[in-house]
Each structure stands twice: as C-alpha cells, then as structure tokens.
Scaffold this motif. Structure first.
Motif, PDB file in Angstrom:
ATOM      1  N   MET A   1       0.805  -1.311   0.100  1.00 19.91           N
ATOM      2  CA  MET A   1       0.030  -0.051  -0.160  1.00 19.91           C
ATOM      3  C   MET A   1       0.741   1.269   0.232  1.00 19.91           C
ATOM      4  N   ILE A   2       1.999   1.215   0.594  1.00 24.50           N
ATOM      5  CA  ILE A   2       2.959   2.344   0.830  1.00 24.50           C
ATOM      6  C   ILE A   2       3.339   2.841  -0.814  1.00 24.50           C
ATOM      7  N   LEU A   3       3.259   1.787  -1.702  1.00 27.40           N
ATOM      8  CA  LEU A   3       3.739   2.458  -2.956  1.00 27.40           C
ATOM      9  C   LEU A   3       2.597   2.961  -3.618  1.00 27.40           C
ATOM     10  N   GLN A   4       1.442   2.178  -3.579  1.00 24.45           N
ATOM     11  CA  GLN A   4       0.276   2.704  -4.095  1.00 24.45           C
ATOM     12  C   GLN A   4      -0.068   4.243  -3.616  1.00 24.45           C
ATOM     13  N   GLU A   5      -0.111   4.404  -2.287  1.00 19.71           N
ATOM     14  CA  GLU A   5      -0.347   5.618  -1.694  1.00 19.71           C
ATOM     15  C   GLU A   5       0.478   6.585  -2.119  1.00 19.71           C
ATOM     16  N   GLY A   6       1.989   6.088  -1.954  1.00 18.36           N
ATOM     17  CA  GLY A   6       3.199   7.094  -2.202  1.00 18.36           C
ATOM     18  C   GLY A   6       2.949   7.697  -3.535  1.00 18.36           C
ATOM     19  N   LEU A   7       2.631   6.900  -4.421  1.00 18.89           N
ATOM     20  CA  LEU A   7       2.457   7.285  -5.857  1.00 18.89           C
ATOM     21  C   LEU A   7       1.284   8.311  -6.192  1.00 18.89           C
ATOM     22  N   GLU A   8       0.201   8.030  -5.144  1.00 23.31           N
ATOM     23  CA  GLU A   8      -0.953   8.936  -5.521  1.00 23.31           C
ATOM     24  C   GLU A   8      -0.645  10.579  -4.797  1.00 23.31           C
ATOM     25  N   VAL A   9       0.154  10.225  -3.822  1.00 23.69           N
ATOM     26  CA  VAL A   9       0.506  11.611  -3.135  1.00 23.69           C
ATOM     27  C   VAL A   9       1.608  12.336  -4.070  1.00 23.69           C
ATOM     28  N   ALA A  10       2.479  11.599  -4.815  1.00 23.85           N
ATOM     29  CA  ALA A  10       3.304  12.283  -5.725  1.00 23.85           C
ATOM     30  C   ALA A  10       2.428  13.026  -6.914  1.00 23.85           C
ATOM     31  N   ASP A  11       1.525  12.052  -7.203  1.00 25.49           N
ATOM     32  CA  ASP A  11       0.680  12.846  -8.454  1.00 25.49           C
ATOM     33  C   ASP A  11       0.221  14.024  -7.978  1.00 25.49           C
ATOM     34  N   LYS A  12      -0.352  13.929  -6.812  1.00 26.23           N
ATOM     35  CA  LYS A  12      -1.124  15.295  -6.097  1.00 26.23           C
ATOM     36  C   LYS A  12      -0.248  16.365  -5.994  1.00 26.23           C
ATOM     37  N   VAL A  13       1.023  15.966  -5.652  1.00 27.24           N
ATOM     38  CA  VAL A  13       2.175  17.243  -5.669  1.00 27.24           C
ATOM     39  C   VAL A  13       2.503  17.759  -6.932  1.00 27.24           C
ATOM     40  N   ILE A  14       2.714  16.973  -7.803  1.00 27.66           N
ATOM     41  CA  ILE A  14       3.114  17.297  -9.209  1.00 27.66           C
ATOM     42  C   ILE A  14       1.924  18.040  -9.694  1.00 27.66           C
ATOM     43  N   ASN A  15       0.737  17.590  -9.478  1.00 29.68           N
ATOM     44  CA  ASN A  15      -0.478  18.297 -10.462  1.00 29.68           C
ATOM     45  C   ASN A  15      -1.001  19.247  -9.573  1.00 29.68           C
ATOM     46  N   LYS A  16      -0.756  19.622  -8.320  1.00 29.61           N
ATOM     47  CA  LYS A  16      -1.201  20.572  -7.386  1.00 29.61           C
ATOM     48  C   LYS A  16      -2.625  20.477  -7.225  1.00 29.61           C
ATOM     49  N   VAL A  17      -3.151  19.060  -6.786  1.00 24.51           N
ATOM     50  CA  VAL A  17      -4.458  18.777  -6.417  1.00 24.51           C
ATOM     51  C   VAL A  17      -4.703  18.974  -4.814  1.00 24.51           C
ATOM     52  N   ASN A  18      -5.317  19.550  -4.262  1.00 25.56           N
ATOM     53  CA  ASN A  18      -5.684  19.638  -3.171  1.00 25.56           C
ATOM     54  C   ASN A  18      -6.533  18.536  -2.569  1.00 25.56           C
ATOM     55  N   ASP A  19      -6.254  18.027  -1.085  1.00 23.35           N
ATOM     56  CA  ASP A  19      -7.253  16.832  -0.677  1.00 23.35           C
ATOM     57  C   ASP A  19      -8.799  17.214  -0.981  1.00 23.35           C
ATOM     58  N   SER A  20      -8.862  18.767  -0.579  1.00 20.67           N
ATOM     59  CA  SER A  20     -10.470  19.125  -0.562  1.00 20.67           C
ATOM     60  C   SER A  20     -11.009  18.828  -2.017  1.00 20.67           C
ATOM     61  N   GLU A  21     -10.253  19.158  -3.035  1.00 17.84           N
ATOM     62  CA  GLU A  21     -10.852  18.797  -4.585  1.00 17.84           C
ATOM     63  C   GLU A  21     -10.985  17.480  -4.808  1.00 17.84           C
ATOM     64  N   SER A  22     -10.183  16.458  -4.161  1.00 20.60           N
ATOM     65  CA  SER A  22     -10.162  15.230  -4.724  1.00 20.60           C
ATOM     66  C   SER A  22     -11.358  14.221  -4.034  1.00 20.60           C
ATOM     67  N   GLU A  23     -11.740  14.985  -3.189  1.00 17.71           N
ATOM     68  CA  GLU A  23     -13.117  14.202  -2.458  1.00 17.71           C
ATOM     69  C   GLU A  23     -14.305  14.445  -2.936  1.00 17.71           C
TER      70      GLU A  23
END
Length: 156
Positions: free
Chosen positions: A134-156
């Motif tokens: 899961m660390i790999l799956q979640e880590g890539l999701e976090v990296a994608d959000k950082v690169i694409n500047k997606v806020n947590d509030s927008e993705s929910e």
C-alpha cells in the motif's frame, strides 16, 4: 585468426556505449536518462498490461494497439511541450523578456507522465492479482497530487 583480448572487448564496449550516450545527449540534452527512464516505463507498462490481460484471460489485440498509440501520443505530448518552451524562450529573446521559466512546461509534462506510467504499472500488478504494498500505491498518489497541485479537498 587473431584472438580478441579482454582489453579490446572493453575498449569496443566503452566506445559503443560512449557513442550511444553522446547521441542521446545531443538529442535529449544532458538529462537524457530521464527520457530513457520514461521509455523503459512505457515498455514496462505495456508489458504489465499485456501480462494482466493474459492472466485475466482478457487479451485483446485492438486494446494492445490502442495502448501503443497512447504511448506514442505521450511522446508527442512531451515533444510539443518542450518545443513550446523553446519557442517562448526565443520569442522572449526577440522582444527582450526573459521567458526561461517556460522550460518548466516540458519538465512538468515529463514528470507527470513518468508518475502516470508508474501508477499504471502498479495498477496492472494489482489487477493481475499481485500483492502490491500500500505504501507504493499511496506514495504514488501523493506524488501525483504534488506534481499536479491537487488539494485534498478537491479530490473528495
């Protein structure tokens, strides 16, 4: 017949490898290895997609060709993004404005697509039934959000 010595082989190997790296550097610049990484990830994603389809008995040659065309589209997208930045920099030189920041465009597109490829590879493993940490799956999701500047509030 002359026997090839170890040093002759090493010299030939070094010459060939050096020539390949020189050509890659001329084409892709000093960071050619990032483009090579993307190419390797393209191949790995295609292969893991094929593997997933094979394991799940859902092989489809049309889908495979669509995947290949999608990868070619990614390379075209990268070329266009870097070409746009080069064009803006040249326009800036003509009008006397520093537009060097537009180089960011090409690198942003490349980094986004690298993360996308890695996520796709991980998804292929998951869908093929592999136990992916899961660390790999979640880590890539976090990296994608950082690169694409997606806020947590927008993705929910």
């Amino acid at each position: 017949m002359k026997k090839m010595r170890v040093f002759d082989f090493a010299d030939a190997y070094n010459s060939i490898l050096g020539g390949i790296i020189a050509v890659l550097t001329v084409i892709f610049g000093e960071h050619w290895y990032l483009f090579l990484l993307f190419l390797i990830l393209n191949v790995a994603d295609w292969f893991t997609g094929w593997m997933k389809s094979r394991i799940n008995n859902k092989e489809n040659s049309v889908a495979g060709w669509k995947g290949v065309l999608k990868k070619l589209g990614y390379w075209l997208m990268i070329a266009v993004s870097f070409a746009i930045s080069v064009g803006f920099i040249e326009i800036g030189n003509v009008i006397g404005v520093d537009l060097g920041i537009t180089t960011f465009l090409g690198w942003f597109v490349l980094s986004s697509l690298i993360i996308n490829e890695i996520r796709s590879i991980v998804e292929n493993f998951v869908e093929a039934g592999y136990n992916v940490p899961m660390i790999l799956q979640e880590g890539l999701e976090v990296a994608d959000k950082v690169i694409n500047k997606v806020n947590d509030s927008e993705s929910e």
